[in-house]
Design a protein around this motif. Structure first.
Motif, mmCIF file in Angstrom:
data_model
loop_
_atom_site.group_PDB
_atom_site.id
_atom_site.type_symbol
_atom_site.label_atom_id
_atom_site.label_comp_id
_atom_site.label_asym_id
_atom_site.label_seq_id
_atom_site.Cartn_x
_atom_site.Cartn_y
_atom_site.Cartn_z
ATOM 1 N N VAL A 93 0.848 -1.186 0.000
ATOM 2 C CA VAL A 93 0.000 0.000 0.000
ATOM 3 C C VAL A 93 0.889 1.243 0.000
ATOM 4 N N LYS A 94 0.599 2.148 -0.921
ATOM 5 C CA LYS A 94 1.340 3.409 -1.017
ATOM 6 C C LYS A 94 0.354 4.540 -1.263
ATOM 7 N N PRO A 95 0.703 5.753 -0.831
ATOM 8 C CA PRO A 95 -0.198 6.886 -1.086
ATOM 9 C C PRO A 95 -0.138 7.335 -2.538
ATOM 10 N N VAL A 96 -1.277 7.792 -3.042
ATOM 11 C CA VAL A 96 -1.299 8.365 -4.388
ATOM 12 C C VAL A 96 -0.582 9.712 -4.390
ATOM 13 N N HIS A 97 -0.822 10.487 -3.327
ATOM 14 C CA HIS A 97 -0.198 11.798 -3.198
ATOM 15 C C HIS A 97 0.700 11.786 -1.966
ATOM 16 N N GLU A 98 1.983 11.913 -2.197
ATOM 17 C CA GLU A 98 2.973 11.988 -1.123
ATOM 18 C C GLU A 98 3.916 13.150 -1.415
ATOM 19 N N SER A 99 4.195 13.949 -0.405
ATOM 20 C CA SER A 99 4.994 15.154 -0.605
ATOM 21 C C SER A 99 6.142 15.196 0.392
ATOM 22 N N ALA A 100 7.322 15.526 -0.110
ATOM 23 C CA ALA A 100 8.495 15.736 0.732
ATOM 24 C C ALA A 100 8.731 17.240 0.841
ATOM 25 N N ASP A 123 -1.437 24.689 3.917
ATOM 26 C CA ASP A 123 -0.913 26.008 4.287
ATOM 27 C C ASP A 123 -0.695 26.164 5.784
ATOM 28 N N GLN A 124 -0.807 25.077 6.548
ATOM 29 C CA GLN A 124 -0.500 25.158 7.970
ATOM 30 C C GLN A 124 1.004 25.285 8.167
ATOM 31 N N VAL A 125 1.433 26.159 9.113
ATOM 32 C CA VAL A 125 2.855 26.375 9.358
ATOM 33 C C VAL A 125 3.452 25.140 10.029
ATOM 34 N N LEU A 126 4.483 24.574 9.404
ATOM 35 C CA LEU A 126 5.134 23.380 9.920
ATOM 36 C C LEU A 126 6.479 23.701 10.565
ATOM 37 N N VAL A 127 7.303 24.511 9.896
ATOM 38 C CA VAL A 127 8.653 24.812 10.374
ATOM 39 C C VAL A 127 8.929 26.302 10.164
ATOM 40 N N LYS A 128 9.615 26.902 11.150
ATOM 41 C CA LYS A 128 10.074 28.285 11.017
ATOM 42 C C LYS A 128 11.592 28.309 11.115
ATOM 43 N N LEU A 129 12.230 29.014 10.150
ATOM 44 C CA LEU A 129 13.680 29.142 10.105
ATOM 45 C C LEU A 129 14.101 30.546 10.553
ATOM 46 N N ASP A 130 15.350 30.672 10.899
ATOM 47 C CA ASP A 130 15.898 31.969 11.296
ATOM 48 C C ASP A 130 15.871 32.913 10.088
ATOM 49 N N SER A 211 2.520 23.566 4.960
ATOM 50 C CA SER A 211 2.117 22.283 4.390
ATOM 51 C C SER A 211 1.587 22.490 2.975
ATOM 52 N N PRO A 212 2.091 21.721 1.997
ATOM 53 C CA PRO A 212 1.614 21.881 0.614
ATOM 54 C C PRO A 212 0.241 21.274 0.377
ATOM 55 N N MET A 213 -0.248 20.456 1.310
ATOM 56 C CA MET A 213 -1.557 19.823 1.146
ATOM 57 C C MET A 213 -2.047 19.347 2.500
ATOM 58 N N SER A 214 -3.299 18.978 2.576
ATOM 59 C CA SER A 214 -3.848 18.375 3.786
ATOM 60 C C SER A 214 -3.453 16.907 3.819
ATOM 61 N N PHE A 238 1.597 12.538 3.576
ATOM 62 C CA PHE A 238 0.809 11.928 2.506
ATOM 63 C C PHE A 238 -0.672 12.147 2.788
ATOM 64 N N ASP A 239 -1.454 11.943 1.755
ATOM 65 C CA ASP A 239 -2.907 12.081 1.854
ATOM 66 C C ASP A 239 -3.507 10.706 2.136
ATOM 67 N N PRO A 240 -3.984 10.442 3.372
ATOM 68 C CA PRO A 240 -4.494 9.091 3.696
ATOM 69 C C PRO A 240 -5.836 8.778 3.053
ATOM 70 N N THR A 241 -6.491 9.751 2.458
ATOM 71 C CA THR A 241 -7.783 9.492 1.824
ATOM 72 C C THR A 241 -7.654 8.985 0.395
#
Length: 376
Positions: A93-100, A123-130, A211-214, A238-241
């Motif tokens: 099983v693999k996701p159809v949509h997976e993003s790095a 578009d949720q903030v995941l990481v903030k850099l200096d 985040s590039p996607m939900s 990845f998109d679990p749906t």
């Protein structure tokens, strides 16, 4: 006992005279043979006793069995059942949509708002850099833009004055051209300053990674305080749906499969069966296994994750299977038996069973088509 007897005999006969020695030797030899014969007879009688020779025999009438009648019992016939035959292809099983999610800057990680397994929205903030140096660059670009705007307004005013003087023939053509060139140069400088501000804003946005996607986070590779470089992967989600199963199917079968075709699939870990749709047949064979990659999609049950084991059922020709009702099977210890009806009488027979097919069970040996078995 034998040893004591021999010792007594030797002591007794040892007292005799030397002239009687031959007779003594003969007597001892005879006694040894008599003792061996007696011991052999005792052992033989004991073995015969243990074998039951001295016990009365069981009458033959006791072991005889009376045939049982099948009158009033419900019976069912062993029948041939045609059913489709499948070959199993193992898949993953693999996701159809997976993003790095990767960094675009060389900067220090100040904040991480995600962990493995967390569900995030687009578009949720995941990481903030200096971004201290980027903020400074943006301010420099904005100051340059202000200066360019002032310069552009000034040159426009001077050019307008030059046009009026030229109309009155109060300035030379060279002075007019100089004013015009200064205005165009200031306009170009204004455009450059504007683009510099936009570039600084874009670079500043790179310091806030969204985040590039939900989807669901499946891997987090950095921690707060780490220094990341452009292109370094920080998170994977990845998109679990929208999941798919990727299976390797041998060449002869893969050539018969087409996108859109429905195939039975199974997830063993979830005990889940469904009909999946072929989304893609990769037109390239693996050199080592001589197989094609087939991708199928279908309804995703709760609890399915990337990397789970699955099975893809590739249809073959139909097969004939001899079956009987499951209720006809009797378990006698470790034996599997059925009661066969013949001439209104019952006889118990051993059978070898195979797969269970809903209310029926496959018979591999012990019965033939048409034979009746008792069903309870």
């Amino acid at each position: 006992m034998h040893a004591n007897f021999m010792k007594f005999s030797e002591n007794y006969f040892g007292a005799l005279s030397m002239s009687q020695a031959p007779k003594v030797t003969a007597a001892l030899s005879l006694m040894k043979w008599l003792l061996a014969i007696v011991m052999t007879g005792v052992v033989t009688v004991l073995l015969l006793f243990l074998a039951g020779v001295f016990h009365s025999k069981v009458p033959s009438e006791v072991g005889a069995t009376t045939p049982r009648s099948a009158e009033g019992l419900k019976s069912g016939a062993a029948r041939l059942l045609k059913r489709p035959r499948y070959e199993t292809a193992t898949g993953t099983v693999k996701p159809v949509h997976e993003s790095a999610v990767a960094a675009k800057l060389l900067a220090k990680v100040l904040e991480i708002n995600a962990i493995a397994g967390q569900v995030v929205q687009k578009d949720q903030v995941l990481v903030k850099l200096d971004d201290a140096d980027l903020q400074a660059r943006l301010k420099q670009a904005e100051a340059g833009l202000t200066s360019a705007q002032v310069r552009s307004e000034q040159t426009k005013t001077e050019f307008g004055r030059a046009e009026q003087l030229k109309a009155k023939k109060a300035i030379s053509q060279a002075d007019f051209d100089t004013a015009q060139a200064a205005m165009k140069s200031a306009a170009a400088e204004l455009e450059r300053a504007t683009q510099a501000v936009m570039e600084s804003q874009v670079m500043l946005e790179y310091a806030t990674i969204r985040s590039p996607m939900s989807g669901t986070i499946i891997d987090k590779r950095v921690e707060v305080g780490d220094t990341v470089s452009p292109g370094q992967i920080l998170l994977t989600l990845f998109d679990p749906t929208h999941m798919q199963m990727v299976a390797s199917v041998r060449e002869s079968l893969a050539m018969k499969l087409k996108p859109g075709q429905l195939l039975p699939t199974r997830l063993d870990a979830l005990d889940f069966d469904c009909e999946a749709t072929i989304s893609e047949v990769v037109p390239e064979s693996d050199v080592a296994s001589r197989s094609f990659t087939v991708k199928v999609t279908g309804p995703c049950p709760p609890g399915v994750y990337s990397g789970m084991f699955g099975r893809l059922m590739v249809p073959l020709d139909e097969e004939e299977v001899l079956v009987i009702p499951v209720a006809a099977v009797r378990k006698v210890g470790q034996l599997t038996m059925v009661d066969v009806v013949s001439d209104n009488s019952l006889s118990r027979r051993n059978v070898r069973l195979g797969r269970t097919l809903e209310l029926d069970v496959e018979v591999l040996a012990g019965l033939v088509e048409g034979e009746l078995v008792v069903v309870e």
